[in-house]
Design an enzyme around this catalytic site. Sequence first.
Site, PDB file in Angstrom:
ATOM      1  N   GLY A 194      -0.139   4.918   1.391  1.00 17.15           N
ATOM      2  CA  GLY A 194      -1.593   4.967   1.501  1.00 17.15           C
ATOM      3  C   GLY A 194      -2.282   5.816   0.448  1.00 17.15           C
ATOM      4  CD  GLU A 196      10.442   6.182   8.903  1.00 19.49           C
ATOM      5  OE1 GLU A 196      10.068   7.357   8.699  1.00 19.49           O
ATOM      6  OE2 GLU A 196      10.621   5.721  10.049  1.00 19.49           O
ATOM      7  CB  CYS A 247      14.300   4.131 -14.640  1.00 21.60           C
ATOM      8  SG  CYS A 247      15.057   2.902 -13.542  1.00 21.60           S
ATOM      9  CB  CYS A 300      -0.949   0.007   1.197  1.00 21.45           C
ATOM     10  SG  CYS A 300      -0.108  -0.019   2.805  1.00 21.45           S
TER      11      CYS A 300
END
Length: 402
Positions: free
Chosen positions: A193, A215, A373, A190
Amino acid sequence: MSSSPAPSPHAQPKYTSPRPAPAVPVLDTAPQQLVAGLLGKADIRVNGDRPWDMQLHDPAALERALAEGNLGLGEAYMAGAWDCEQLDVFFERLLRAHLDREVHPARIAWHALQVRMFNRQNRTRAWQVGKAHYDLGNDFYEAMLDPRMVYSCGYWKDATDLASAQEAKLELICRKLGLQPGMRVLDIGCGWGSFMGYAAERYGVQCIGVTVSTEQTRYAQQRYAGLPMEFRLQDYRELDGGSLGGRVDRIVSVGMFEHVGHKNHREYMEVAQRCLASDGLFLLHTIGKNERDATPDRWIDKHIFPNGETPSIGQIGDAIDGLFIAEDVHNFGADYDRTLMAWHANFEAAWPRFADRLDDAFQRKWRYYLLSCAGAFRVRELQLWQWVLSPEGVAGGYRRLS
């Protein structure tokens, strides 16, 4: 390839080395000359005057690149042995010319064997990435990410900035899942959040999220206190219907499957299947690779995401065999280029706030990570898939949303 393209919209701010300008190095060994010749195939010049050219401070960097591939090239960059004004374009050109396929150090073969033979993402090792990467500091990620702290690819179809691209992605997921008030949603991996907060606020759902980052758990519990959301510091393999208080209506997993590893793909899908109601939906959002047998990059594995391994489309297919029906697969991997460039701009702007806590090598490492990336997604070496899965098939068929 033309040596005079139009100015790139992805240009990074010019990096000014703290060292005095060195004399132009002499490439006096065969390995150095070989690497310089390979770079020439991508129209990259050593000490050229274009923004994507390599500015070489120590010729040994070329020998490290030949001996160790991207691990050697990246660590030489971290050490200040070379620079490049537009590192993303450097990698775009390098990868478009497939130079990575022309360097085959023996140590890469050993790394590939380890990946194939050992479960590098078992229950003990699964916690390593949380400590090494996601626990760097919530203030650090707040400075780099959007206000909702979304650390995955944005959806730029109609977006003009990072915040709107991330909200568009969260909205897209909610719509694909058909969220309704009162539904129970499990978020595997998650993060801080972001999805759970958006879904609870906009769609009135109840959420349970799991992460391996201390954390992230602390931040999310504080930020979303008072909402119907539960955050757990927990390995996904511990989940089942009983521990969740019954099977959930929906499952979402955004940017977590890259940490599962091919030896655990099947178990991961079995966990999702035993947690999801028979008429539920599961949305899997993951970076993907083009070749099943491609080996995880050694530099990324060592310095950014320990034990990470992006899946191929075939490996995901194998993992869901007999467990889920693939209702929809949506690829918007090209959007990750723009997301990474936005993160990089935020990172560079915020760096003075963190320079005393994180050293010059970290700054160069993070720049190399984000921009290499970006180049890989730009040339479509990497993909970003959203899979919509159902246990028994959607009656009448699933309606595609994008």
